[in-house]
Design a protein around this motif. Structure first.
Motif, PDB file in Angstrom:
ATOM      1  N   GLY A   1      19.360  34.800  20.406  1.00 20.09           N
ATOM      2  CA  GLY A   1      20.632  33.740  20.477  1.00 20.09           C
ATOM      3  C   GLY A   1      20.454  32.155  20.345  1.00 20.09           C
ATOM      4  O   GLY A   1      19.387  31.699  19.813  1.00 20.09           O
ATOM      5  N   ALA A   2      21.278  31.818  21.176  1.00 25.49           N
ATOM      6  CA  ALA A   2      21.048  30.112  21.396  1.00 25.49           C
ATOM      7  C   ALA A   2      19.805  29.681  21.926  1.00 25.49           C
ATOM      8  O   ALA A   2      19.129  28.799  21.736  1.00 25.49           O
ATOM      9  CB  ALA A   2      22.052  29.631  22.479  1.00 25.49           C
ATOM     10  N   TRP A   3      19.047  30.608  23.209  1.00 26.01           N
ATOM     11  CA  TRP A   3      17.902  30.293  23.729  1.00 26.01           C
ATOM     12  C   TRP A   3      17.053  30.361  22.556  1.00 26.01           C
ATOM     13  O   TRP A   3      15.887  29.352  22.624  1.00 26.01           O
ATOM     14  CB  TRP A   3      17.609  31.310  24.869  1.00 26.01           C
ATOM     15  CG  TRP A   3      16.561  30.928  25.419  1.00 26.01           C
ATOM     16  CD1 TRP A   3      15.825  29.766  25.612  1.00 26.01           C
ATOM     17  CD2 TRP A   3      15.621  31.904  26.202  1.00 26.01           C
ATOM     18  NE1 TRP A   3      14.648  29.727  26.415  1.00 26.01           N
ATOM     19  CE2 TRP A   3      14.535  31.042  26.779  1.00 26.01           C
ATOM     20  CE3 TRP A   3      15.702  33.124  26.696  1.00 26.01           C
ATOM     21  CZ2 TRP A   3      13.792  31.611  27.777  1.00 26.01           C
ATOM     22  CZ3 TRP A   3      14.900  33.600  27.398  1.00 26.01           C
ATOM     23  CH2 TRP A   3      13.634  33.074  27.875  1.00 26.01           C
ATOM     24  N   LYS A   4      16.911  31.571  21.694  1.00 26.61           N
ATOM     25  CA  LYS A   4      15.820  31.474  20.772  1.00 26.61           C
ATOM     26  C   LYS A   4      15.974  30.298  19.759  1.00 26.61           C
ATOM     27  O   LYS A   4      14.824  29.795  19.578  1.00 26.61           O
ATOM     28  CB  LYS A   4      16.001  32.870  19.928  1.00 26.61           C
ATOM     29  CG  LYS A   4      15.037  33.122  18.952  1.00 26.61           C
ATOM     30  CD  LYS A   4      15.239  34.520  18.042  1.00 26.61           C
ATOM     31  CE  LYS A   4      14.023  34.683  17.207  1.00 26.61           C
ATOM     32  NZ  LYS A   4      14.418  36.060  16.421  1.00 26.61           N
ATOM     33  N   GLU A   5      17.302  29.888  19.082  1.00 20.06           N
ATOM     34  CA  GLU A   5      17.396  28.923  18.471  1.00 20.06           C
ATOM     35  C   GLU A   5      16.687  27.418  19.110  1.00 20.06           C
ATOM     36  O   GLU A   5      15.959  26.834  18.499  1.00 20.06           O
ATOM     37  CB  GLU A   5      18.860  28.501  18.093  1.00 20.06           C
ATOM     38  CG  GLU A   5      19.374  29.662  17.392  1.00 20.06           C
ATOM     39  CD  GLU A   5      20.772  29.339  17.076  1.00 20.06           C
ATOM     40  OE1 GLU A   5      21.411  28.207  17.492  1.00 20.06           O
ATOM     41  OE2 GLU A   5      21.654  30.122  16.337  1.00 20.06           O
ATOM     42  N   SER A   6      16.859  27.358  20.408  1.00 17.26           N
ATOM     43  CA  SER A   6      16.350  25.958  21.000  1.00 17.26           C
ATOM     44  C   SER A   6      15.028  26.380  21.304  1.00 17.26           C
ATOM     45  O   SER A   6      13.918  25.378  20.901  1.00 17.26           O
ATOM     46  CB  SER A   6      16.767  25.850  22.444  1.00 17.26           C
ATOM     47  OG  SER A   6      18.245  25.757  22.518  1.00 17.26           O
TER      48      SER A   6
ATOM     49  N   ALA B   1      14.112  16.267  23.710  1.00 18.41           N
ATOM     50  CA  ALA B   1      15.569  16.636  23.915  1.00 18.41           C
ATOM     51  C   ALA B   1      15.690  18.112  23.779  1.00 18.41           C
ATOM     52  O   ALA B   1      16.326  18.874  24.217  1.00 18.41           O
ATOM     53  CB  ALA B   1      16.450  15.972  22.843  1.00 18.41           C
ATOM     54  N   ALA B   2      15.071  18.798  22.665  1.00 27.46           N
ATOM     55  CA  ALA B   2      14.748  20.179  22.462  1.00 27.46           C
ATOM     56  C   ALA B   2      14.334  20.629  23.730  1.00 27.46           C
ATOM     57  O   ALA B   2      14.605  22.069  24.053  1.00 27.46           O
ATOM     58  CB  ALA B   2      13.968  20.571  21.082  1.00 27.46           C
ATOM     59  N   ARG B   3      13.183  20.354  24.402  1.00 25.27           N
ATOM     60  CA  ARG B   3      12.739  20.824  25.558  1.00 25.27           C
ATOM     61  C   ARG B   3      13.823  21.055  26.826  1.00 25.27           C
ATOM     62  O   ARG B   3      13.787  21.964  27.623  1.00 25.27           O
ATOM     63  CB  ARG B   3      11.494  20.438  25.975  1.00 25.27           C
ATOM     64  CG  ARG B   3      10.225  20.819  25.303  1.00 25.27           C
ATOM     65  CD  ARG B   3       8.981  19.762  25.424  1.00 25.27           C
ATOM     66  NE  ARG B   3       7.956  20.213  24.823  1.00 25.27           N
ATOM     67  CZ  ARG B   3       6.704  19.356  24.591  1.00 25.27           C
ATOM     68  NH1 ARG B   3       6.587  18.376  25.300  1.00 25.27           N
ATOM     69  NH2 ARG B   3       5.689  20.019  23.994  1.00 25.27           N
ATOM     70  N   ALA B   4      14.439  19.916  26.807  1.00 31.16           N
ATOM     71  CA  ALA B   4      15.688  19.976  27.837  1.00 31.16           C
ATOM     72  C   ALA B   4      16.541  21.131  27.566  1.00 31.16           C
ATOM     73  O   ALA B   4      17.131  21.575  28.621  1.00 31.16           O
ATOM     74  CB  ALA B   4      16.035  18.526  27.846  1.00 31.16           C
ATOM     75  N   ARG B   5      17.066  21.249  26.518  1.00 29.93           N
ATOM     76  CA  ARG B   5      18.014  22.541  26.063  1.00 29.93           C
ATOM     77  C   ARG B   5      17.499  23.873  26.431  1.00 29.93           C
ATOM     78  O   ARG B   5      17.952  24.750  26.970  1.00 29.93           O
ATOM     79  CB  ARG B   5      18.259  22.125  24.680  1.00 29.93           C
ATOM     80  CG  ARG B   5      19.183  21.211  24.439  1.00 29.93           C
ATOM     81  CD  ARG B   5      19.807  21.295  22.942  1.00 29.93           C
ATOM     82  NE  ARG B   5      19.021  21.349  21.881  1.00 29.93           N
ATOM     83  CZ  ARG B   5      18.289  20.268  21.368  1.00 29.93           C
ATOM     84  NH1 ARG B   5      18.656  19.190  21.556  1.00 29.93           N
ATOM     85  NH2 ARG B   5      17.374  20.654  20.218  1.00 29.93           N
ATOM     86  N   ALA B   6      16.034  23.843  25.786  1.00 29.26           N
ATOM     87  CA  ALA B   6      15.359  25.271  26.129  1.00 29.26           C
ATOM     88  C   ALA B   6      15.032  25.573  27.697  1.00 29.26           C
ATOM     89  O   ALA B   6      15.184  26.548  28.255  1.00 29.26           O
ATOM     90  CB  ALA B   6      14.235  25.440  25.646  1.00 29.26           C
ATOM     91  N   ALA B   7      14.994  24.309  28.564  1.00 30.30           N
ATOM     92  CA  ALA B   7      14.584  24.420  29.904  1.00 30.30           C
ATOM     93  C   ALA B   7      16.116  25.216  30.628  1.00 30.30           C
ATOM     94  O   ALA B   7      15.859  25.878  31.405  1.00 30.30           O
ATOM     95  CB  ALA B   7      14.103  23.336  30.486  1.00 30.30           C
ATOM     96  N   ARG B   8      17.128  24.373  30.117  1.00 31.56           N
ATOM     97  CA  ARG B   8      18.563  24.859  30.843  1.00 31.56           C
ATOM     98  C   ARG B   8      18.746  26.478  30.524  1.00 31.56           C
ATOM     99  O   ARG B   8      19.202  27.122  31.537  1.00 31.56           O
ATOM    100  CB  ARG B   8      19.419  23.863  30.212  1.00 31.56           C
ATOM    101  CG  ARG B   8      19.492  22.657  30.650  1.00 31.56           C
ATOM    102  CD  ARG B   8      20.899  21.924  30.382  1.00 31.56           C
ATOM    103  NE  ARG B   8      21.089  22.038  28.944  1.00 31.56           N
ATOM    104  CZ  ARG B   8      20.730  21.011  28.133  1.00 31.56           C
ATOM    105  NH1 ARG B   8      20.033  20.087  28.700  1.00 31.56           N
ATOM    106  NH2 ARG B   8      21.074  21.018  26.761  1.00 31.56           N
ATOM    107  N   MET B   9      18.500  26.972  29.254  1.00 33.45           N
ATOM    108  CA  MET B   9      18.656  28.082  29.124  1.00 33.45           C
ATOM    109  C   MET B   9      17.701  29.199  29.580  1.00 33.45           C
ATOM    110  O   MET B   9      18.020  30.369  30.219  1.00 33.45           O
ATOM    111  CB  MET B   9      18.792  28.389  27.526  1.00 33.45           C
ATOM    112  CG  MET B   9      19.943  27.793  26.805  1.00 33.45           C
ATOM    113  SD  MET B   9      19.857  28.207  25.007  1.00 33.45           S
ATOM    114  CE  MET B   9      21.335  27.037  24.531  1.00 33.45           C
ATOM    115  N   GLU B  10      16.272  28.636  29.787  1.00 35.10           N
ATOM    116  CA  GLU B  10      15.586  29.405  30.557  1.00 35.10           C
ATOM    117  C   GLU B  10      15.843  29.681  32.120  1.00 35.10           C
ATOM    118  O   GLU B  10      15.724  30.485  32.718  1.00 35.10           O
ATOM    119  CB  GLU B  10      14.128  28.826  30.559  1.00 35.10           C
ATOM    120  CG  GLU B  10      13.051  29.799  31.051  1.00 35.10           C
ATOM    121  CD  GLU B  10      11.727  28.992  30.982  1.00 35.10           C
ATOM    122  OE1 GLU B  10      10.693  29.383  31.313  1.00 35.10           O
ATOM    123  OE2 GLU B  10      11.446  27.910  30.443  1.00 35.10           O
TER     124      GLU B  10
END
Length: 878
Positions: free
Chosen positions: A203-208, A715-724
Motif C-alpha cells: 500500500g502507501a508504505w510500499k509506495e514510499s 523527504a521520501a525517507r521521512a515519509r517511509a519512516a513515519r509509516m514504518e
C-alpha cells in the motif's frame, strides 16, 4: 488405514515392467535396497495415489512418466476397518481411478467417487495427516525446506487442527472471541501497510519505500558518476606527474648511462672469458705433451725388460713342440687300422638295410590300399552333407522373413489393432428403436432395429415423412491425430508385409518358422561335415590322393620277412657301432695329439713373435741406453711446462669478472629502458582517454543533478519512516495481545508433549521441547540445563527430533481414531552409530501399535532396525 502392498507399472526406470511388493505387516516394514533401485519412486507413487487427481498432469505425476513415454499405473493395496481394498490410479494415458473390494472382487467406486473415497481414508484435506507422517528423502524438519507458503500454511493448519481436536477447542483456551476480534482488527490495519510474516511493505508504505529505493538508486548512480569524475581528475593528475618523472632529462640521462655501463661491463667480461679459454687450451696441450713424454719413456724401459724374458720362453716352446709331433704319428697308425675294419662292417649293414626297405615297402602298399578305401567312403559322405547345407542356405537366402522383420510386422499389426479399437471406441453410435412400420435409412439402406450403427462426420439419416437428419460431428485435434496415426500404422503394416513378401501375418509367421528350420538344417549339415572332415575337404582329398599314390608302388619280387632281416641287421649294426666307437676313440686320440701339436707350435710362434716385438720396441742394441736417458730428460721438461701453463690459467680464472652477472645486469638495464618507453606510451594514451571522459561528465552536469535527487530522497525517507513507525506500533500491539493469549496455551501442547516425552528420553534422559505457537513446530531443545534453538542443532539432531515428533503426532491421530501409517524415505542419514540404534528402539516402541514403512539404501546400517523385509517382484508388463 494400513498399507498392505504396492504395484507399479511403467513408472520411471521401470518402463515396460511391473514391480510390486506385498506382505506389509502392522509393525515395522523395511524396504532396503541399493542406490538407484527405485525406493523414492515407491514413495512418490504412494504420494500420487493419495493426493494427486487421476486427471493431474502436474510436476509429481509428470516425473513418474518413463523416458519411453506411455501411461502410468499404480495400485495401492490397503486395509480399512478390517476390509482389504485395491486403490488403482492410471495417469497420463487412459487416466482413471478405482477402488476394488478385494474380499468381494467388486469395484465400489470409480474416478471422482474413488477420489472422494481415498481422501476420506488418508485425511487428504489439505494433505494434512500424511503431510505430517510421510517423510520425503532429504527433509530434516516437519516441513520441506523448499515448501511454498501455501504448503506451509496447510501443514500448520493440520497440526493446529490435530492439537485442537485432542486438547479442546482453541476458543476455550484463549479466553473468548473478543481477543480474536481485536487481534483481527490489528491484523487488518497492519495488513493495509505490510504483508507476510516478514512484514513486507504494501500500500502507501510500499509506495514510499519504492520511491525511496528508486531515488536512492538514482542517487547512487549520480554519486558513482561524480566519484568517477573525481577519480578521473585525480588519475589524470597522477598520470601527468608520472609522465613528468619519466620525461625528466636527468632521469633519461640516468637510464642511458645505466644501459651504456651495463653494455661495457658485458663486453669486458666476454673479452676476459676469451683469454681464459685460450689459457685453458694451452694448459690442456701442455698436459697432453707431458703425458706422451712419460708414456714413451716408460714404454722403452718395459721393452728392454721384455727382450730377456721372451728369449727364454722361445727355448721352452721349441722343446714342447718336438715331443707333441712324435705322439701324433703314433695315434695316426692306430686310427688307420680301425677304419679298415669299420668299412667292412658298414658294407654288410647297408646290404641288410636295402633288403629291409623292400620288405617295408610291400607292407606299406597293403596298408595304403585299405586307407584309400576308407577315405573314399568318408569323402562321399562329406560331399553329400555339403550339398544339403548349400541347399538349405539357398532356401534361407530366398526367405526374407527374419526374426527382426517378423517382430517389426507383429509390432505394426498390434499398433493397427490398438488404434482400430481406439477409433471404434471413440465413434458416435445410434441404435434405432421402432414403434411403427417406418424405417430409418442410411445411404439407402434401412437400419435394423436394436443394431447399433457407427456414424461418421457428414452422415445423413433418412427419416420417412420428415426428411433427413445430418450429423456434423466435431473433429478435435485429438481425433484428427488419431486418424493420422491410424493411417500411418496401416502404411507401416503394409510396408512390413511387403518387406516380408507375404500377404498376411499368419503367412509371415509360417515362413519365419520355415526359415528357422532351414537354418537348423544348414547348421546340422555343416556340423556333420566338420565332424567327418575337421581339417577341411581339401585335406581329406589330399590324404586320399596320397594313399592312392602309395598303392601305385610295385613290389620288386619276393623278399624275406622284415623280422628276420631286422635280426640280422641288428647284429651287423652292433658290430658297426662297436667299431665306430673304437674309431671314435682313435680319432679322438689323433685329434688330441693334433691339438697338442698345434698348441705347442702356436706357443712357439707366439713366443717368437713376442721376442721380435720386444726387440723391435727396444731398437738397436747399442743405442738403447742412450735413447732411454734422452726420453727421461724430455719427460721432465714437459712436466715443468705443464705446471707453468696450469698456474697461468689459475691466475686468469681467479681475477675473472662474473660473465653471467654482467649478462643479467645488461638484460635488466635493457628491460628497464624498454619498460620506461612502453610506460610513457601507455600514459600518453591514458591521459587522452581521461581527458575525454572528464569533458563528457562536465557537460552532463552530474553534480547539480546529484544535489537535487539528494533533497528528494530525504523527504521520501521521512515519509517511509513515519509509516514504518506505525507498522512497528501495530506489531507491538499484536505481540502484546498474542502474549496475553499465549499464556493460556500451555495446556494446548500438553497432549503432544505427553506422547513425545518417553521417546525423547530414549535419546536424552532430561530433554524437553519448546513449541512455536504460531507454526506449531519445535522451537528449541532443552537438555542439561540449557536451551538450544532448533536451527542451531546439528543436522542429525534436527532429523531425530523431527522424526520423534512425527511419531508423537501419529499416536495423536490414532487417539483421534485415524490410524495412518508412518512412511520414512531414506531417513536418519545424519545419525551416528549410537543415535541410530536409539532411534531404532523408538521406532520399534511406536510400532507396537502403529504401522511404519521405511525405505533405505543403507543395508548394513538398517540391519539392526528389525521388522519385516518384503521381497520385490519384477516382471514384464502385460
Amino acid at each position: 488405514m494400513r498399507i498392505r502392498g504396492l504395484t507399479l507399472e511403467n513408472v520411471r526406470k521401470f518402463a515396460g515392467r511391473r514391480v510390486s511388493f506385498g506382505g506389509v505387516g502392522d509393525g515395522i516394514t523395511v524396504i532396503c535396497e541399493a542406490n538407484e533401485f527405485g525406493k523414492s519412486t515407491f514413495f512418490d507413487a504412494i504420494q500420487a495415489v493419495a493426493f494427486e487427481k487421476y486427471t493431474s498432469k502436474g510436476k509429481l505425476v509428470g516425473s513418474l512418466r518413463p523416458r519411453a513415454g506411455g501411461g502410468v499405473r499404480i495400485v495401492l493395496e490397503i486395509e480399512v476397518e478390517g476390509g482389504r481394498y485395491a486403490v488403482e490410479k492410471r495417469f497420463l494415458a487412459k487416466a482413471g481411478a478405482s477402488v476394488t473390494d478385494l474380499a468381494r472382487g467388486v469395484v465400489i467406486a470409480r474416478d471422482g467417487e474413488a477420489e472422494d473415497w481415498i481422501a476420506r481414508q488418508v485425511g487428504a484435506a489439505d494433505q494434512g495427516p500424511a503431510g505430517l507422517l510421510w517423510v520425503r528423502q532429504g527433509v530434516l524438519g516437519l516441513e520441506p525446506a523448499d515448501a511454498k507458503p501455501a504448503e506451509r500454511e496447510r501443514l500448520t493448519e493440520a497440526r493446529r487442527d490435530l492439537l485442537s481436536s485432542v486438547a479442546g477447542e482453541i476458543e476455550k483456551v484463549t479466553g473468548g472471541r473478543t481477543m480474536d476480534r481485536i487481534l483481527r482488527r490489528c491484523e487488518d490495519d497492519l495488513g493495509l501497510l505490510a504483508t507476510g510474516s516478514r512484514l513486507s511493505p504494501r500500500g502507501a508504505w510500499k509506495e514510499s519505500v519504492e520511491s525511496e529505493k528508486a531515488l536512492a538508486a538514482e542517487l547512487e548512480v549520480l554519486e558513482r558518476q561524480c566519484a568517477e569524475l573525481a577519480d578521473a581528475l585525480r588519475e589524470r593528475r597522477a598520470t601527468e606527474a608520472e609522465l613528468g618523472r619519466i620525461d625528466d632529462p636527468e632521469e633519461r640521462l640516468r637510464r642511458e648511462s645505466d644501459l651504456n655501463a651495463a653494455r661495457e661491463a658485458a663486453r669486458a667480461a666476454e673479452s676476459h672469458a676469451q683469454k681464459i679459454a685460450a689459457a685453458r687450451g694451452e694448459r690442456d696441450l701442455a698436459a697432453m705433451q707431458a703425458a706422451e713424454a712419460l708414456r714413451r719413456r716408460d714404454g722403452l724401459a718395459e721393452a728392454l725388460k721384455r727382450v730377456g724374458e721372451t728369449a727364454e720362453e722361445v727355448e721352452r716352446a721349441d722343446a714342447d713342440a718336438r715331443e707333441a709331433r712324435a705322439r701324433l704319428d703314433t695315434a695316426r697308425g692306430a686310427e688307420t687300422e680301425v677304419r679298415g675294419l669299420l668299412a667292412e662292417a658298414e658294407a654288410a649293414a647297408r646290404a641288410l638295410r636295402a633288403e629291409r626297405t623292400l620288405a617295408e615297402r610291400a607292407d606299406r602298399v597293403g596298408r595304403a590300399r585299405e586307407e584309400a578305401e576308407r577315405l573314399a567312403a568318408v569323402l562321399e559322405q562329406v560331399r553329400g552333407h555339403r550339398a544339403e547345407a548349400a541347399a538349405a542356405k539357398a532356401r534361407v537366402a530366398g526367405n526374407p522373413v527374419t526374426a527382426e522383420a517378423l517382430s517389426a510386422l507383429e509390432e505394426a499389426a498390434r499398433e493397427v489393432a490398438r488404434l482400430r479399437g481406439a477409433t471404434a471406441a471413440a465413434a458416435v453410435k445410434v441404435t434405432p428403436v421402432y414403434s411403427g412400420t417406418a424405417r430409418v435409412s442410411l445411404e439407402g439402406q434401412a437400419l435394423e432395429a436394436g443394431v447399433p450403427v457407427a456414424l461418421e462426420d457428414g452422415s445423413e439419416l433418412e427419416l420417412p415423412g420428415i426428411g433427413c437428419l445430418r450429423f456434423d460431428l466435431p473433429q478435435g485435434a485429438e481425433a484428427e491425430d488419431a486418424e493420422t496415426r491410424f493411417a500411418e500404422a496401416l502404411a507401416a503394416e503394409d510396408e512390413a508385409l511387403e518387406r516380408c513378401g507375404v500377404g498376411t501375418l499368419a503367412e509371415a509367421r509360417a515362413r519365419a518358422q520355415t526359415r528357422q528350420q532351414d537354418i537348423g538344417a544348414a547348421e546340422l549339415a555343416d556340423g556333420l561335415g566338420r565332424s567327418l572332415a575337421p581339417d577341411g575337404i581339401e585335406r581329406l582329398e589330399q590324404a586320399l590322393a596320397a594313399a592312392r599314390a602309395v598303392t601305385a608302388e610295385a613290389a620288386e619280387g619276393p623278399v624275406r620277412p622284415v623280422e628276420e632281416i631286422s635280426r640280422d641287421l641288428e647284429k651287423a649294426e652292433t658290430r658297426e657301432a662297436e667299431l665306430r666307437g673304437r674309431l671314435g676313440a682313435a680319432s679322438e686320440a689323433v685329434g688330441a695329439a693334433r691339438e697338442k701339436v698345434a698348441s705347442a707350435e702356436a706357443a712357439l710362434a707366439g713366443a717368437r713373435d713376442r721376442r721380435e716385438a720386444a726387440e723391435a720396441l727396444a731398437g738397436e742394441e747399442d743405442t738403447r741406453q742412450g735413447r732411454l736417458a734422452a726420453l727421461a730428460a724430455a719427460a721432465e721438461r714437459a712436466e715443468i711446462a705443464a705446471r707453468a701453463a696450469d698456474r697461468a690459467h689459475a691466475e686468469l680464472t681467479a681475477g675473472a669478472p662474473d660473465a653471467a652477472t654482467a649478462a643479467a645486469n645488461l638484460k635488466r638495464a635493457e628491460a628497464s629502458h624498454e619498460n620506461a618507453r612502453r610506460r610513457r606510451e601507455h600514459l600518453l594514451e591514458r591521459r587522452a582517454d581521461l581527458s575525454a571522459r572528464i569533458d563528457t561528465r562536465a557537460e552532463e552536469g552530474v553534480e547539480e543533478r546529484r544535489n537535487e535527487v539528494a533533497d528528494r530522497l530525504t523527504a521520501a525517507r521521512a515519509r517511509a519512516a513515519r509509516m514504518e513507525a506505525e507498522v512497528a506500533a501495530l506489531v507491538r500491539l499484536r505481540e502484546a495481545l498474542t502474549a496475553a493469549r499465549d499464556g493460556a496455551r500451555e495446556a494446548y501442547f500438553e497432549p503432544v508433549q505427553e506422547e513425545l516425552r518417553p521417546l525423547l528420553r530414549i535419546l536424552h534422559e532430561d530433554a524437553g521441547i519448546d513449541w512455536e505457537t504460531d507454526s506449531i513446530m519445535p522451537n528449541a531443545l532443552r537438555r542439561g540445563g540449557e536451551t538450544e534453538e532448533f536451527e542451531t542443532l546439528s543436522g542429525g539432531t534436527q532429523e531425530q527430533i523431527a522424526i520423534l515428533t512425527r511419531l508423537a503426532f501419529a499416536r495423536l491421530f490414532a487417539r483421534r481414531g485415524q490410524h495412518l501409517p508412518i512412511i520414512l524415505d531414506d531417513a536418519l542419514v545424519y545419525s551416528d552409530d549410537d543415535r541410530i540404534v536409539k532411534m531404532f528402539t523408538a521406532l520399534n516402541r511406536v510400532a507396537m501399535d502403529q504401522q511404519i514403512i521405511v525405505f533405505s539404501c543403507r543395508q548394513m546400517a538398517f540391519a539392526g532396525l528389525g521388522g519385516d523385509r518384503p521381497r520385490m517382484r519384477m516382471e514384464e508388463a502385460g
